[in-house]
Design a protein around this motif. Structure first.
Motif, PDB file in Angstrom:
ATOM      1  N   LYS A  81       0.865  -1.176   0.000  1.00 51.58           N
ATOM      2  CA  LYS A  81       0.000   0.000   0.000  1.00 51.58           C
ATOM      3  C   LYS A  81       0.902   1.226   0.000  1.00 51.58           C
ATOM      4  O   LYS A  81       1.643   1.477   0.950  1.00 51.58           O
ATOM      5  N   HIS A  82       0.859   1.933  -1.116  1.00 52.87           N
ATOM      6  CA  HIS A  82       1.714   3.112  -1.261  1.00 52.87           C
ATOM      7  C   HIS A  82       0.864   4.374  -1.176  1.00 52.87           C
ATOM      8  O   HIS A  82      -0.252   4.416  -1.698  1.00 52.87           O
ATOM      9  N   PHE A  83       1.391   5.366  -0.489  1.00 50.06           N
ATOM     10  CA  PHE A  83       0.770   6.705  -0.489  1.00 50.06           C
ATOM     11  C   PHE A  83       1.734   7.595  -1.252  1.00 50.06           C
ATOM     12  O   PHE A  83       2.773   7.979  -0.702  1.00 50.06           O
ATOM     13  N   GLY A  84       1.423   7.893  -2.497  1.00 55.48           N
ATOM     14  CA  GLY A  84       2.396   8.595  -3.323  1.00 55.48           C
ATOM     15  C   GLY A  84       3.631   7.713  -3.429  1.00 55.48           C
ATOM     16  O   GLY A  84       3.522   6.527  -3.718  1.00 55.48           O
ATOM     17  N   GLY A  85       4.799   8.272  -3.124  1.00 55.37           N
ATOM     18  CA  GLY A  85       6.019   7.474  -3.190  1.00 55.37           C
ATOM     19  C   GLY A  85       6.327   6.726  -1.898  1.00 55.37           C
ATOM     20  O   GLY A  85       7.311   6.004  -1.806  1.00 55.37           O
ATOM     21  N   PHE A  86       5.467   6.904  -0.884  1.00 52.87           N
ATOM     22  CA  PHE A  86       5.746   6.301   0.420  1.00 52.87           C
ATOM     23  C   PHE A  86       5.125   4.916   0.547  1.00 52.87           C
ATOM     24  O   PHE A  86       3.917   4.753   0.344  1.00 52.87           O
TER      25      PHE A  86
END
Ligand code: ATP
Ligand code: MG
Length: 259
Positions: free
Chosen positions: A9-14
């Motif tokens: 699960k990515h939030f943007g590049g995170f």
């Protein structure tokens, strides 16, 4: 019962969850620990259908449930507890339990016209069930109290109670112990153990309180930086080099948490 395979699960590049794989055995009370920001809550939210995964797979009893919305998972008996919603805080504890959706007859127009007696019967049964749940959780005396006015720990019990109004199979609990006093925490622990033993509920429990985890959970899974680091008994986990390093790396507060 639940198998998570290479979940991201990515939030943007995170990368909050970064290739996590794990299995939850039916009938277990599995603990999920890890330092702050490890990705535990995000993992729960993806499994429970609150957040769509970036990639990876979740199966329940072999059936692919990846990305199913919460209400569909609810019908399969997979529940994640939520804080009592603000709009329910003026209702009584009993009413909060009676509100849990469970296929009551009262909802269709046909039944409103032709099923008045049946609806009254169901309402009575629902009320009896809610009272039984309150009794089980040792908060029968709060039945008529407004949910917004009970203590934080009592609210946690009420949230757990909501899972008992339906035929839950697996329940995900995120930090039920946060801000709860020791006595109530023990009551919550007792309720979890009884639900597990007497009703066959499987639990996955995120908690920072290691005494609580140690008393309830086997196995314990440790996450850090979006990945599963180790799985075993709490003692094995505590002795694991990678686990110790992960907790150390995030500062003293987390190190103390590990005990
Ligand atoms: N909606 C979001 N948008 C961006 N980043 C997020 C979002 N949700 C979580 N994160 C980040 O993902 C990481 C993992 O967060 P998560 O809440 O899953 O950790 P956690 O293991 O539950 O931590 P804690 O023990 O503090 O509750 C954190 O760095 C967090 O800031
Ligand atoms: Mg969290």
């Amino acid at each position: 019962m639940i198998k998570v395979e290479n979940l991201h699960k990515h939030f943007g590049g995170f990368h909050a969850v970064d290739g996590a794989s794990l299995e939850i055995a039916e009938g277990s009370i599995t603990g999920l620990i890890g330092p702050n920001g490890a990705g535990k809550t995000t993992l729960f939210n993806v499994i429970a259908g609150v957040l769509p995964p970036t990639s990876g797979r979740v199966t329940m009893g072999g059936e692919d449930i990846t990305g199913l919305p919460p209400h569909e998972l609810f019908h399969k008996g997979l529940l994640r507890t939520f804080q009592i919603a603000h709009e329910f805080s003026s209702m009584s504890c009993r009413e909060n339990l009676m509100m849990v959706p469970g296929g009551q007859t009262g909802e269709t127009l046909w039944n409103t016209w032709f099923g008045r007696k049946r609806i009254a019967d169901e309402e009575r049964a629902l009320r009896a069930k809610a009272d039984e749940v309150l009794e089980f959780l040792t908060i029968a005396h709060l039945a008529d109290h407004r949910a917004g006015q009970i203590s934080g720990g009592q609210k946690k019990l009420l949230e757990l109670g909501r899972t008992m109004m339906v035929d839950a199979r697996i329940v995900f609990l995120d930090e039920v112990g946060a801000g709860v006093n020791r006595t109530l925490l023990n009551t919550i622990g007792d309720a979890i153990i009884r639900l597990n033993k007497e009703r066959g509920y499987t639990f996955v429990v995120i908690e920072h309180d290691m005494d609580f985890i140690g008393r309830l959970c086997d196995p314990v899974i440790c996450m850090a930086e979006g990945k599963v680091l180790a799985e075993g008994t709490l003692d094995e986990i505590k002795a694991n080099e990678q686990v110790i390093e992960a907790y150390l790396g995030t500062g003293l507060k987390n190190k103390e948490a590990l005990g």
